[in-house]
Scaffold this motif. Structure first.
Motif, mmCIF file in Angstrom:
data_model
loop_
_atom_site.group_PDB
_atom_site.id
_atom_site.type_symbol
_atom_site.label_atom_id
_atom_site.label_comp_id
_atom_site.label_asym_id
_atom_site.label_seq_id
_atom_site.Cartn_x
_atom_site.Cartn_y
_atom_site.Cartn_z
ATOM 1 N N VAL A 27 0.820 -1.048 0.043
ATOM 2 C CA VAL A 27 -0.035 0.091 0.023
ATOM 3 C C VAL A 27 0.793 1.271 -0.027
ATOM 4 C CG1 VAL A 27 -2.026 -1.064 1.189
ATOM 5 C CG2 VAL A 27 -0.104 -0.011 2.464
ATOM 6 N N ASN A 79 -1.491 5.170 3.478
ATOM 7 C CA ASN A 79 -2.388 4.186 3.909
ATOM 8 C C ASN A 79 -1.902 3.439 5.488
ATOM 9 O OD1 ASN A 79 -2.526 3.043 0.508
ATOM 10 N ND2 ASN A 79 -4.306 3.837 1.807
ATOM 11 N N SER A 99 -4.046 3.707 8.539
ATOM 12 C CA SER A 99 -4.219 2.406 9.184
ATOM 13 C C SER A 99 -3.791 2.354 10.699
ATOM 14 C CB SER A 99 -3.426 1.293 8.505
ATOM 15 O OG SER A 99 -4.035 1.082 7.144
ATOM 16 N N ASN A 109 -8.087 6.252 -2.538
ATOM 17 C CA ASN A 109 -6.783 5.270 -1.994
ATOM 18 C C ASN A 109 -6.673 5.384 -0.614
ATOM 19 O OD1 ASN A 109 -4.512 3.815 -2.807
ATOM 20 N ND2 ASN A 109 -3.339 5.599 -1.654
ATOM 21 N N ASN A 110 -7.150 6.555 0.006
ATOM 22 C CA ASN A 110 -7.211 6.575 1.543
ATOM 23 C C ASN A 110 -7.834 5.374 2.263
ATOM 24 O OD1 ASN A 110 -5.008 8.576 1.648
ATOM 25 N ND2 ASN A 110 -6.418 10.123 1.927
ATOM 26 N N ARG A 163 -7.776 2.336 1.826
ATOM 27 C CA ARG A 163 -7.274 1.254 1.673
ATOM 28 C C ARG A 163 -6.311 0.811 3.143
ATOM 29 N NH1 ARG A 163 -3.472 -0.024 -2.995
ATOM 30 N NH2 ARG A 163 -3.558 -1.951 -1.996
#
Length: 294
Positions: free
Chosen positions: A221, A225, A229, A251-252, A254
């Motif tokens: 990633v 990310n 996360s 995309n954020n 993920r």
């Protein structure tokens, strides 16, 4: 450490862990950002009267076509409005074009005058008591109330007088500003924590930090990310990455599960690269007690 999807507030409501932050998102761009985010699957949007973009956030919600009841919407009481929170609440509801807020936060424990000076004749704890009264009198307009940028010292003072325990404390959190002691204290008191600036804000050095890059490569990633996360892996924490770029907004989303060892690697960044993204000039008033990264 599996990613959790929502955090249960002390009101019993479920707050989605992942949301869209809109600090520094300009009126011309934020409307589309909110629309894109909600269409992509976001169900949590955060704004503030001080961001001067509530109207556009409301327009973005409408444009998305997502029913209001599916969205967790947060805004904040501005510092110069602490003497008259009822009028400020009505102004935010009107600007957002919504009948209710899922969460209303005191933006800072810092009453100010309209010219940006400290309102030394007003105590922020009195503002909280006014917010409590509004919350108790208008459950149709306010689902939950909370605070933002509040340190453990100030939370102790608030909890000593509060009838309503804040549902949330929104604070800056990223690997260079972990605030783990404050997070653990909040959770122990039934106060959920929302992380703002999880990337370290604009042009953040965290995006090119070797540890972050290594973990991003390991999980397949982006560095962003990994940073988002990290907060989503912390118990009792929700997170607000901000972007107005459609590709990054998508995309954020993920998120990846991080091991305890990986979390500790990220926490260790603070030892050699300590900074905070949010430091308004007026916080130099003295010992105000804002939440910080120390």
């Amino acid at each position: 450490m599996p990613i959790h999807k929502s955090v249960k507030l002390n009101t019993g409501a479920e707050m989605p862990v992942f949301g869209l932050g809109t600090w520094k998102s300009q009126p011309g761009a934020v409307e589309k950002a909110v629309e894109v985010a909600l269409k992509a699957g976001y169900r949590h949007v955060d704004t503030a009267a001080a961001y001067a973009n509530e109207r556009e956030v409301g327009l973005g919600i409408k444009a998305s076509g997502v029913p209001r009841e599916e969205i967790f919407l947060t805004t904040k009481l501005n510092n110069p409005d602490q003497r008259n929170p009822e009028a400020a609440l009505e102004a935010s509801l009107k600007a957002l074009d919504t009948p209710y807020l899922d969460l209303w936060l005191m933006h800072w424990p810092a009453p100010m005058t309209t010219d940006g000076k400290a309102d030394k004749g007003h105590n922020w704890l009195d503002t909280w008591k006014s917010m409590e009264k509004l919350y108790q009198a208008h459950p149709d307009k306010l689902r939950a109330i909370g605070v933002s940028n509040v340190s453990k010292k100030f939370l102790d003072e608030l909890l000593a007088i509060a009838e309503v325990v804040p549902a949330v404390n929104q604070i800056e959190l990223h690997p260079s500003c972990n605030q783990q002691e404050l997070v653990e204290f909040c959770v122990s008191k039934g106060i959920s924590v929302t992380a703002y600036s999880p990337l370290g804000s604009d042009a953040s050095p965290l995006l090119t930090n070797p540890t972050v890059e290594k973990l991003a490569q390991r999980h397949g990633v982006s560095p962003a990310n990994i940073l988002v996360s990290l907060q989503a892996n912390r118990p009792g924490v929700t997170v607000l990455p901000k972007s107005v770029t459609p590709e990054r907004i998508v995309n954020n989303m993920r998120l990846v599960d991080l091991t305890e060892e990986e979390v500790q690697e990220l926490f260790a960044i603070e030892k050699t690269a300590h900074f905070r993204a949010c430091h308004p000039a007026w916080t130099g008033w003295g010992s105000i007690g804002f939440a910080d990264c120390e």
